[in-house]
Scaffold this motif. Structure first.
Motif, mmCIF file in Angstrom:
data_model
loop_
_atom_site.group_PDB
_atom_site.id
_atom_site.type_symbol
_atom_site.label_atom_id
_atom_site.label_comp_id
_atom_site.label_asym_id
_atom_site.label_seq_id
_atom_site.Cartn_x
_atom_site.Cartn_y
_atom_site.Cartn_z
ATOM 1 N N VAL A 1 3.329 -160.556 -39.470
ATOM 2 C CA VAL A 1 3.881 -161.799 -39.640
ATOM 3 C C VAL A 1 4.658 -162.360 -40.646
ATOM 4 N N PRO A 2 6.022 -162.731 -40.416
ATOM 5 C CA PRO A 2 6.897 -162.958 -41.423
ATOM 6 C C PRO A 2 6.521 -163.773 -42.552
ATOM 7 N N GLY A 3 6.701 -163.327 -43.825
ATOM 8 C CA GLY A 3 6.181 -163.942 -44.987
ATOM 9 C C GLY A 3 4.921 -163.956 -45.332
ATOM 10 N N VAL B 1 2.567 -168.008 -33.739
ATOM 11 C CA VAL B 1 1.289 -168.113 -32.595
ATOM 12 C C VAL B 1 1.612 -168.867 -31.482
ATOM 13 N N ASP B 2 2.751 -169.489 -31.560
ATOM 14 C CA ASP B 2 3.036 -170.152 -30.204
ATOM 15 C C ASP B 2 4.324 -169.547 -29.600
ATOM 16 N N ASN B 3 5.066 -168.747 -30.497
ATOM 17 C CA ASN B 3 6.174 -168.228 -29.873
ATOM 18 C C ASN B 3 6.329 -166.740 -30.749
ATOM 19 N N VAL B 4 5.715 -165.729 -29.757
ATOM 20 C CA VAL B 4 5.372 -164.330 -30.638
ATOM 21 C C VAL B 4 6.723 -163.629 -30.571
ATOM 22 N N ASP B 5 7.936 -164.096 -30.214
ATOM 23 C CA ASP B 5 9.252 -163.589 -30.118
ATOM 24 C C ASP B 5 9.484 -163.567 -31.805
ATOM 25 N N GLY B 6 8.990 -164.316 -32.529
ATOM 26 C CA GLY B 6 8.926 -164.466 -34.275
ATOM 27 C C GLY B 6 8.532 -163.279 -34.830
ATOM 28 N N LEU B 7 7.784 -162.452 -34.119
ATOM 29 C CA LEU B 7 7.273 -161.092 -34.624
ATOM 30 C C LEU B 7 8.198 -160.048 -34.606
ATOM 31 N N PRO B 8 8.109 -159.098 -35.611
ATOM 32 C CA PRO B 8 9.121 -157.970 -35.357
ATOM 33 C C PRO B 8 9.006 -157.280 -33.836
ATOM 34 N N GLN B 9 10.219 -156.954 -33.589
ATOM 35 C CA GLN B 9 10.351 -156.398 -32.040
ATOM 36 C C GLN B 9 10.959 -154.953 -32.194
ATOM 37 N N ALA B 10 10.623 -154.176 -31.394
ATOM 38 C CA ALA B 10 11.330 -152.663 -31.342
ATOM 39 C C ALA B 10 12.426 -152.639 -30.148
ATOM 40 N N GLU B 11 13.371 -151.982 -30.763
ATOM 41 C CA GLU B 11 14.595 -152.057 -29.923
ATOM 42 C C GLU B 11 14.367 -151.349 -28.546
ATOM 43 N N TYR B 12 13.674 -150.536 -28.590
ATOM 44 C CA TYR B 12 13.602 -149.859 -26.976
ATOM 45 C C TYR B 12 12.081 -150.101 -26.640
ATOM 46 N N GLN B 13 12.074 -150.564 -25.164
ATOM 47 C CA GLN B 13 10.734 -150.414 -24.460
ATOM 48 C C GLN B 13 10.757 -149.353 -23.377
ATOM 49 N N ILE B 14 10.160 -148.419 -23.489
ATOM 50 C CA ILE B 14 10.375 -147.286 -22.734
ATOM 51 C C ILE B 14 8.863 -146.980 -21.851
ATOM 52 N N GLU B 15 8.936 -146.947 -20.531
ATOM 53 C CA GLU B 15 7.665 -146.660 -19.786
ATOM 54 C C GLU B 15 7.437 -145.382 -19.905
ATOM 55 N N LEU B 16 6.086 -145.143 -19.546
ATOM 56 C CA LEU B 16 5.545 -143.746 -19.384
ATOM 57 C C LEU B 16 4.985 -143.634 -17.990
ATOM 58 N N PRO B 17 5.703 -143.280 -16.909
ATOM 59 C CA PRO B 17 5.311 -143.198 -15.600
ATOM 60 C C PRO B 17 4.303 -142.337 -15.249
ATOM 61 N N ALA B 18 3.293 -142.365 -14.510
ATOM 62 C CA ALA B 18 2.233 -141.700 -14.086
ATOM 63 C C ALA B 18 2.847 -140.496 -13.185
ATOM 64 N N LYS B 19 2.427 -139.188 -13.443
ATOM 65 C CA LYS B 19 3.099 -138.174 -12.608
ATOM 66 C C LYS B 19 2.409 -138.170 -11.455
ATOM 67 N N THR B 20 0.940 -138.532 -11.301
ATOM 68 C CA THR B 20 0.443 -138.428 -9.975
ATOM 69 C C THR B 20 -0.237 -139.832 -9.857
ATOM 70 N N SER B 21 -0.662 -139.987 -8.501
ATOM 71 C CA SER B 21 -1.733 -141.273 -8.113
ATOM 72 C C SER B 21 -3.003 -140.575 -8.619
ATOM 73 N N GLY B 22 -3.843 -141.491 -8.962
ATOM 74 C CA GLY B 22 -5.286 -141.330 -9.275
ATOM 75 C C GLY B 22 -5.874 -142.267 -10.098
ATOM 76 N N TYR B 23 -7.107 -142.034 -10.382
ATOM 77 C CA TYR B 23 -7.860 -142.924 -11.490
ATOM 78 C C TYR B 23 -7.637 -142.266 -12.976
#
Ligand code: URA
Ligand code: CA
Length: 434
Positions: free
Chosen positions: A127-129, A323-345
């Motif tokens: 949290v800044p500050g 608290v009302d605007n979480v964009d004020g928190l540090p944000q990472a440059e990249y958001q990278i998904e990890l796709p499931a290689k197979t279907s299942g539980y």
């Protein structure tokens, strides 16, 4: 008195007297008893255990070996919470404002993270500050005024434990229930707690892998606390998979805000309410766990828990608008998904390995001196028991570098998908109160 005779007595399975334990702790702390005798005694304790009386005496003598924090200028019963270490364990961030909002004073001295588990102070500093470098009088004033303040570790608390823990670490004697229990309880007591609630983790990501051992450890700590006049309760909770969805500093602050708003992950919410209820009972603000839980649910519902969090952040220099605007928190440059290689539980998400992966991204420290990146981490989109389609995202990697191939390999390696239906694990295994 001779250290030789004390070692021999414990080797033969006998209980040590208070005088003998005090002689050992005092002599080991001041250096008159050498490491080799302390390691021999630790090994004898490892094999032969300690009685309740021995454990209580050992704990209190370690407390007396150094400074203690005096919280008596704070009104009310000061309750501290301790977790034996988890991955993505956002509960302290949720619990501190939550129980403060129902009147339990939270005067918390907290630590930074090392390795695969995060520290509460690191998370709050996202949290800044926000800062924890405040004077003692200011700390006391804040708790009296707002019921909540968190400071960094200061003073020379339990030097006997510090020295003994270091020795145990290199002599294969860490994993002894009386030694772990007295080590943890001595630090809580020295930090000034009147009452203590423990979250003992169990499973792959925990110190104690089996439920039986975890219960035994919890009972040992609860009995030490109660024997030395600090009301103590414990929860045994699952740490097979990470808690909640977020792992990483700013990401966990965001998750705590959602939870205080009543919109957090189910497991984190449930654990916070369970531990919180115990804190409210030992803090004297409710007679029963059920009554305590109602009070906690009410302050989530009516927004007081979130208000308390805002007051707390700004009282220590933090920008409460996050608290009302979480964009004020540090944000990472990249958001990278990890796709499931197979279907299942999803059948397994190995907590400590996932925690290591977050740490490698920069969310945790590799050594005490490392700088951490507050923005990075992981957010689980699926948890154990969830169904996933091939190609659907298992988790989102928040990174400040684009190349995360080796992290992805590690994540795939530690998340298993099964074609058989898998039940979600039970979160709260049991509670211990005496
Ligand atoms: N954590 C501690 O503080 N002490 C132990 O002995 C084990 C874990
Ligand atoms: Ca979490």
């Amino acid at each position: 008195m001779r250290m030789y005779d004390i070692i021999e007595k414990k080797r033969d399975g006998l209980a040590l007297t208070d005088e003998e334990i005090n002689f050992f702790i005092d002599g080991y702390t001041d250096g008159t008893i050498p490491d080799y005798q302390a390691s021999a005694l630790s090994m004898a304790i490892y094999f032969n255990g300690m009685t309740e009386q021995e454990r209580a005496t050992l704990t209190m003598r370690m407390v007396e070996s150094g400074d203690t924090i005096d919280l008596s200028p704070i009104e009310g019963i000061k309750v501290d919470k301790h977790s034996t270490g988890g991955v993505g364990d956002t509960t302290t961030l949720v619990l501190a404002p939550l129980v403060a909002a129902v009147g339990v004073p939270v005067a918390k001295m907290s630590g930074r993270g090392l390795g695969h588990t995060g520290g509460t102070i690191d998370k709050l500093e996202a949290v800044p500050g926000f800062h924890v470098e405040i004077e003692n009088d200011e700390f006391i004033r804040l708790v009296n005024e707002n019921k909540i303040s968190v400071i960094g570790q200061s003073g020379n608390l339990t030097p006997a434990d510090k020295k003994l823990y270091g020795l145990r670490d290199v002599t294969a004697t860490v994993n002894s229930i009386p030694l772990i229990a007295s080590s943890i309880m001595s630090k809580k007591i020295a930090a000034g707690a009147d009452a203590i609630v423990l979250d003992v983790k169990t499973g792959a990501g925990a110190f104690m892998k089996s439920e039986e051992e975890s219960i035994e450890l919890a009972k040992a700590m609860v009995s030490i606390g109660n024997n030395v006049g600090r009301q103590t309760m414990a929860v045994i909770s699952d740490m097979g998979q990470p808690l909640g969805r977020a792992i990483g500093n700013a990401l966990e602050v965001e998750e705590a805000i959602q939870t205080l708003r009543g919109q957090g992950p189910e497991d984190l919410t449930e654990l916070s309410l369970t531990i919180g209820s115990q804190m409210v009972v030992v803090g004297g603000q409710a007679e029963t766990l059920a009554e305590a839980r109602e009070k906690l649910e009410a302050v989530i519902e009516n927004g007081q828990a979130l208000e308390t969090f805002k007051t707390f952040l700004s009282s220590q220099g933090g920008d409460a608008s996050v608290v009302d605007n979480v964009d004020g928190l540090p944000q990472a440059e990249y958001q990278i998904e990890l796709p499931a290689k197979t279907s299942g539980y999803v059948s397994e998400i190995i907590a400590d390995e996932i925690g290591q992966a977050a740490s490698l991204l920069g969310a945790g420290r590799q050594t005490k001196e490392s700088e951490i990146d507050l923005a990075v981490g992981l957010v689980l989109n699926k948890k154990v028991g969830d169904y996933v389609e091939e190609g659907e995202s298992l988790l989102t990697i928040h990174s400040n570098t684009e190349d995360v191939e080796s992290i992805k390999d590690k994540l795939y390696h530690n998340m298993t998908i099964s074609t058989d239906k898998v039940e979600a694990p039970t979160l709260i295994k049991t509670t211990v109160s005496e």
